[in-house]
Design a protein around this motif. Structure first.
Motif, short mmCIF file in Angstrom:
data_model
loop_
_atom_site.label_atom_id
_atom_site.label_comp_id
_atom_site.label_asym_id
_atom_site.label_seq_id
_atom_site.Cartn_x
_atom_site.Cartn_y
_atom_site.Cartn_z
N ASP A 55 0.79 -1.39 0.05
CA ASP A 55 -0.04 0.15 0.04
C ASP A 55 0.93 1.12 0.09
O ASP A 55 0.48 2.35 -0.60
N LYS A 56 2.21 1.26 0.66
CA LYS A 56 2.90 2.40 0.98
C LYS A 56 3.97 2.64 -0.34
O LYS A 56 4.00 3.57 -0.86
N TYR A 57 4.31 1.61 -0.87
CA TYR A 57 5.49 1.83 -1.82
C TYR A 57 5.21 1.21 -3.20
O TYR A 57 5.94 1.74 -4.16
N VAL A 58 4.10 0.42 -3.48
CA VAL A 58 4.06 0.04 -4.83
C VAL A 58 2.99 1.10 -5.56
O VAL A 58 2.20 1.44 -4.96
N PRO A 59 3.37 1.50 -6.79
CA PRO A 59 2.64 2.32 -7.32
C PRO A 59 1.36 1.77 -7.84
O PRO A 59 0.91 0.55 -7.97
N ASP A 60 0.23 2.89 -7.88
CA ASP A 60 -1.10 2.48 -8.12
C ASP A 60 -1.18 2.19 -9.87
O ASP A 60 -1.67 2.90 -10.62
N VAL A 61 -0.82 1.09 -9.99
CA VAL A 61 -0.73 0.53 -11.48
C VAL A 61 -2.06 0.78 -12.11
O VAL A 61 -2.08 1.42 -13.17
N GLY A 62 -3.16 0.30 -11.65
CA GLY A 62 -4.50 0.41 -12.22
C GLY A 62 -4.87 1.87 -12.29
O GLY A 62 -5.38 2.18 -13.35
N GLY A 63 -4.83 2.54 -11.50
CA GLY A 63 -5.23 3.89 -11.38
C GLY A 63 -4.68 4.80 -12.18
O GLY A 63 -5.15 5.62 -12.98
N LYS A 64 -3.27 4.73 -12.36
CA LYS A 64 -2.46 5.47 -13.11
C LYS A 64 -2.65 5.08 -14.73
O LYS A 64 -1.89 5.87 -15.27
N ALA A 65 -3.17 4.02 -14.80
CA ALA A 65 -3.06 3.56 -16.18
C ALA A 65 -4.51 4.11 -16.76
O ALA A 65 -4.54 4.02 -18.15
N ARG A 66 -5.52 4.72 -16.05
CA ARG A 66 -6.64 4.88 -16.53
C ARG A 66 -6.71 6.66 -17.10
O ARG A 66 -5.93 7.25 -16.92
N TYR A 67 -7.35 6.63 -17.71
CA TYR A 67 -8.06 8.04 -18.45
C TYR A 67 -9.13 8.62 -17.95
O TYR A 67 -10.03 7.88 -17.94
N PHE A 68 -9.16 9.89 -17.81
CA PHE A 68 -10.38 10.66 -17.68
C PHE A 68 -10.52 11.58 -18.68
O PHE A 68 -9.60 12.22 -19.28
N ARG A 69 -12.12 11.93 -18.94
CA ARG A 69 -12.14 12.93 -19.93
C ARG A 69 -12.42 14.38 -19.22
O ARG A 69 -12.83 14.54 -18.40
N LEU A 70 -11.81 15.56 -19.98
CA LEU A 70 -11.82 16.75 -19.27
C LEU A 70 -12.40 17.60 -20.39
O LEU A 70 -11.85 17.93 -21.53
N LEU A 71 -13.51 18.27 -20.12
CA LEU A 71 -14.16 19.02 -21.21
C LEU A 71 -14.43 20.58 -20.31
O LEU A 71 -15.10 20.79 -19.53
N PRO A 72 -13.62 21.41 -20.85
CA PRO A 72 -13.56 22.73 -20.36
C PRO A 72 -15.04 23.38 -20.23
O PRO A 72 -15.29 23.21 -21.38
N GLY A 73 -15.37 23.88 -19.13
CA GLY A 73 -16.63 24.74 -19.01
C GLY A 73 -17.79 23.88 -19.10
O GLY A 73 -18.81 24.37 -18.84
N GLU A 74 -17.80 22.51 -18.94
CA GLU A 74 -18.87 21.61 -19.10
C GLU A 74 -18.87 20.87 -17.51
O GLU A 74 -17.91 20.19 -17.11
N SER A 75 -19.87 21.13 -16.89
CA SER A 75 -20.05 20.76 -15.57
C SER A 75 -20.92 19.71 -15.23
O SER A 75 -21.47 19.18 -14.17
N THR A 76 -21.83 19.16 -16.53
CA THR A 76 -23.16 18.44 -16.26
C THR A 76 -22.69 17.10 -16.97
O THR A 76 -23.86 16.40 -17.45
N SER A 77 -21.53 16.65 -17.36
CA SER A 77 -21.39 15.65 -18.14
C SER A 77 -21.65 14.38 -17.05
O SER A 77 -21.36 14.48 -15.93
N GLU A 157 -11.59 17.52 -7.74
CA GLU A 157 -11.07 18.36 -6.85
C GLU A 157 -9.71 18.19 -6.61
O GLU A 157 -8.81 18.99 -6.05
N ILE A 158 -9.49 16.74 -6.14
CA ILE A 158 -8.23 16.54 -5.53
C ILE A 158 -6.96 16.70 -6.87
O ILE A 158 -5.89 17.21 -6.53
N CYS A 159 -7.51 16.25 -8.12
CA CYS A 159 -6.44 16.30 -9.10
C CYS A 159 -6.22 17.64 -9.41
O CYS A 159 -5.02 18.11 -9.93
N LYS A 160 -7.13 18.65 -9.39
CA LYS A 160 -6.78 20.02 -9.98
C LYS A 160 -5.98 19.97 -11.46
O LYS A 160 -4.93 20.34 -11.42
N PRO A 161 -6.76 19.32 -12.38
CA PRO A 161 -6.03 19.00 -13.61
C PRO A 161 -5.90 20.33 -14.43
O PRO A 161 -6.63 21.28 -14.55
N GLN A 162 -4.61 20.66 -14.85
CA GLN A 162 -3.92 21.64 -15.80
C GLN A 162 -3.42 21.32 -16.79
O GLN A 162 -2.12 21.44 -17.08
#
Length: 318
Positions: A55-77, A157-162
């Protein structure tokens, strides 16, 4: 024979005889405990340490391999509805959850053994089984979190993607965690959504404890039990469900994380209980502990009658 010492004159008794016998009995119990459960405790401890290290030292293989969609200005997707919740601190922290998952079974098992005048070995087997269920579940769910994972409800909110450029995919709107600018420790936590570890370990502890109470007090048997015993049986299950409610209320997990954690915890509780006891629901044998040194020789009529006469009478059951 102990009775022989009682008829001796007081002047001929050894003053330290009783103390020596008690010390000898204590040493014998410790030796028996070490032979019966010593290797199990060492193994469980090692598995727990390995789980914490992963839990402490092994990278989050599954989570870091995922993609999320970022649509600027769209908050209802739909994705924003799933991952755009506000971040809240957990109502029940990891260490509080761990304490409850170990402390509550220990309390119940201790009280039951005191009320039924059970032996130290019976008590030790119950405690070991409960802790084994929790740690094995913790180990499995950490592996799943690491290799599968997923975004928590407060991901954005945690990611704060830029992003500094277009993403990937057909329309270039899909990104990985590398575009996040938030706190790295929180980001790692937010990548480990599936399954809910709180719920998984709570159900592992609660279901094991309920099975133990059933085996001890014969809830599922050939007679009607007192409602108080039914309340005792249902209490650990209720507490496990309340843990799921707390996790849902603070939005630490999605509903499928909670359901997945519950299924995992229930499965491991059943497997663990069966690995420690002869059966799960058979009232004739589900209180009899298995030994690693020899196979169990089935004596259903004798075992069941001896158990009722020795233990159930302390609860004034019919």
């Amino acid at each position: 024979m102990g009775s022989g010492d009682e008829i001796l004159p007081m002047s001929n008794r050894h003053e330290g005889g009783g103390s020596e016998r008690r010390k000898s009995t204590l040493r014998s119990k410790i030796v028996d405990f070490g032979k019966e459960f010593g290797l199990d405790w060492v193994t469980i401890l090692i598995i727990g340490i390995i789980a914490l290290m992963i839990d402490k030292y092994v990278p989050d293989v599954g989570g870091k391999a995922r993609y999320f969609r970022l649509l600027p200005g769209e908050s209802t997707s739909p994705q924003m509805e799933a991952f755009g919740h506000p971040y809240r601190k957990q109502i029940i922290t990891f260490w509080v959850s761990a304490g409850l998952n170990v402390g509550i079974p220990a309390l119940f098992i201790s009280v039951l053994e005191l009320c039924t005048r059970g032996s130290f070995i019976v008590f030790a087997r119950g405690i070991l089984g409960a802790i084994n269920s929790v740690i094995m579940c913790c180990f499995v769910q950490i592996l799943i979190k690491t290799l599968v994972g997923g975004y928590r409800p407060s991901w954005f909110e945690i990611c704060k993607p830029q992003p500094d450029g277009p993403g990937v995919g057909f329309d270039g709107t899909w990104y990985k965690w590398t575009v996040c600018t938030g706190d790295q420790e929180k980001i790692n936590w937010a990548l480990e959504s599936f399954p809910s570890g709180h719920v998984a370990t709570s159900f592992a502890a609660g279901v094991f404890l309920s099975l133990y109470i059933n085996a001890k007090l014969k809830v599922f048997s050939d007679y009607r039990v007192n409602p108080i015993i039914m309340v005792l049986f249902l209490t650990p299950l209720t507490l496990a469900v309340l843990m799921g409610g707390a996790i849902s209320a603070d939005m630490s997990h999605h509903s499928y994380d909670i359901v997945g954690g519950a299924i995992l915890g229930i499965f491991i509780a059943f497997v663990t209980f069966r690995s420690f006891y002869v059966s799960i629901f058979d009232p004739r044998t589900n209180h009899i502990g298995l030994q690693s040194s020899r196979r169990f020789q089935h004596r259903p009529e004798i075992d069941y009658c001896e158990y009722r006469a020795r233990d159930l009478r302390y609860f004034h059951l019919p």
